[in-house]
Design a protein around this motif. Sequence first.
Motif: not given
Length: 187
Positions: A153-160
């Motif tokens: 989730f944290i990895n995807r959050l930076s992409d978000y």
Amino acid sequence: MKIYTKTGDKGQTRIIGNQVVAKDDMRVNAYGSVDELNSWVGYTASQLTDKTAELHAELEEIQQLLFDVGTDLATPAADPKHGFIFNPAATKWLEDKIDRYTEAVPAVQKFILPGGSAMAGMLHVARTITRRAEREVVSLQGIVEINQDVLVFINRLSDYFFAVARYANVLEGQDDILYRNSRPVFR
């Protein structure tokens, strides 16, 4: 109820399960960065303009999810009384938002400078805080078991935050600024 425990006076804090650890423990650093990010997201949401107000509900949802992330990071996996609470479906929710915003902005092949509108700049700061939190979570997983769904989730959050920052520029009528020495990196 008093909010101070005086445990911190000795450089210590209690994590979930009542275990006492040093305030500079890797676990505390990881969930501390998530807490910092959560505060920044709250500040960012408070600065939304009429043009970017549509982002309010999802930024608030991200704050809720970040509390879940922090809770799981503060919970030792071996604690028999407390299980992990983060719902991995939140990652799919983020991916859907990323896809939506990526389709709504002009395609780029080069790096962009963080910024543009004030809101995009704030969202790029959120992206960089997220990246630091991610590095700390990765370090933490090297020494203790963590909820792997939190790391994803944290990895995807930076992409978000990258995608929504670009979308905020579109909403504000501001062009992204391309990094002049960038070679094509996105296909």
